[in-house]
Scaffold this motif. Structure first.
Motif, PDB file in Angstrom:
ATOM      1  N   UNK A 147      69.541 -44.360  22.630  1.00 35.33           N
ATOM      2  CA  UNK A 147      69.844 -45.513  21.786  1.00 35.33           C
ATOM      3  C   UNK A 147      69.086 -45.467  20.457  1.00 35.33           C
ATOM      4  N   UNK A 148      67.827 -45.085  20.499  1.00 32.04           N
ATOM      5  CA  UNK A 148      67.010 -45.140  19.287  1.00 32.04           C
ATOM      6  C   UNK A 148      67.130 -43.890  18.427  1.00 32.04           C
ATOM      7  N   UNK A 149      67.359 -42.744  19.042  1.00 36.31           N
ATOM      8  CA  UNK A 149      67.466 -41.486  18.309  1.00 36.31           C
ATOM      9  C   UNK A 149      68.786 -40.805  18.653  1.00 36.31           C
ATOM     10  N   UNK A 150      69.901 -41.333  18.161  1.00 36.68           N
ATOM     11  CA  UNK A 150      71.212 -40.790  18.558  1.00 36.68           C
ATOM     12  C   UNK A 150      71.457 -39.349  18.110  1.00 36.68           C
ATOM     13  N   UNK A 151      70.736 -38.879  17.100  1.00 38.37           N
ATOM     14  CA  UNK A 151      70.921 -37.501  16.634  1.00 38.37           C
ATOM     15  C   UNK A 151      69.832 -36.574  17.162  1.00 38.37           C
ATOM     16  N   UNK A 152      69.139 -36.992  18.185  1.00 38.74           N
ATOM     17  CA  UNK A 152      68.017 -36.229  18.730  1.00 38.74           C
ATOM     18  C   UNK A 152      68.468 -34.906  19.327  1.00 38.74           C
ATOM     19  N   UNK A 153      67.607 -33.918  19.221  1.00 35.55           N
ATOM     20  CA  UNK A 153      67.900 -32.628  19.859  1.00 35.55           C
ATOM     21  C   UNK A 153      67.760 -32.733  21.383  1.00 35.55           C
ATOM     22  N   UNK A 154      67.146 -33.819  21.858  1.00 35.70           N
ATOM     23  CA  UNK A 154      66.971 -34.036  23.294  1.00 35.70           C
ATOM     24  C   UNK A 154      68.114 -34.855  23.901  1.00 35.70           C
ATOM     25  N   UNK A 155      69.075 -35.233  23.101  1.00 33.36           N
ATOM     26  CA  UNK A 155      70.150 -36.128  23.537  1.00 33.36           C
ATOM     27  C   UNK A 155      70.934 -35.579  24.738  1.00 33.36           C
TER      28      UNK A 155
END
Length: 161
Positions: free
Chosen positions: A127-135
């Motif tokens: 939710x907070x980091x939608x473009x995260x590499x951990x997504x």
């Protein structure tokens, strides 16, 4: 020749400012008196402190990773959580800390394993980091955790009956 030299100077200046090799003083007002110079220097020092603080987060994450390897999950969890909650750190460091916080809560070597908290932190990461590499990893972990939580709840219901 002068035109070529000016072109080179402009190119160097623009590339340095684009890559943040030159401090950006445009946002600061230039002091008009000697008494105001102190405040001007404080603003520059605050920016340097932010950079040092951001470097600090990487070191803390590495130390926490070693704590996890040494089975000291509680200290690692506290550090990961502090890094995530402090918005002065870079978003990349905060998202890494949040991912590792979730992973530490679900690790089977952790004596205080908490699948519900782990699920919550993975969902928070998405939710907070939608473009995260951990997504993508977080999505996979969420699916796996939901199955484990469902199995745990079913086993608890069987034992209470």
């Amino acid at each position: 020749m002068k035109l070529f030299t000016m072109f080179i100077c402009c190119f160097v200046l623009f590339s340095c400012t684009k890559n943040k090799l030159v401090k950006d003083f445009e946002t600061q007002e230039v002091p008009e008196s000697a008494a105001e110079i102190h405040e001007f220097q404080l603003v520059a020092e605050e920016n340097e402190d932010d950079q040092l603080r951001q470097k600090d987060a990487h070191g803390q994450i590495v130390i926490s990773d070693h704590l996890v390897k040494l089975d000291d999950f509680q200290k690692a969890i506290i550090t990961y959580k502090e890094i995530y909650e402090d918005e002065n750190y870079k978003d990349k460091q905060r998202e890494e800390a949040l991912f590792k916080l979730a992973a530490a809560h679900e690790c089977i070597l952790n004596d205080n394993i908490d699948l519900d908290k782990s699920l919550y932190y993975y969902q928070l990461l998405i939710a907070e980091f939608p473009a995260s590499k951990y997504r993508l990893d977080a999505f996979q972990r969420i699916g796996s955790l939901r199955i484990k939580i469902e199995d745990r709840n079913m086993n608890q219901n069987k034992t209470t009956e």
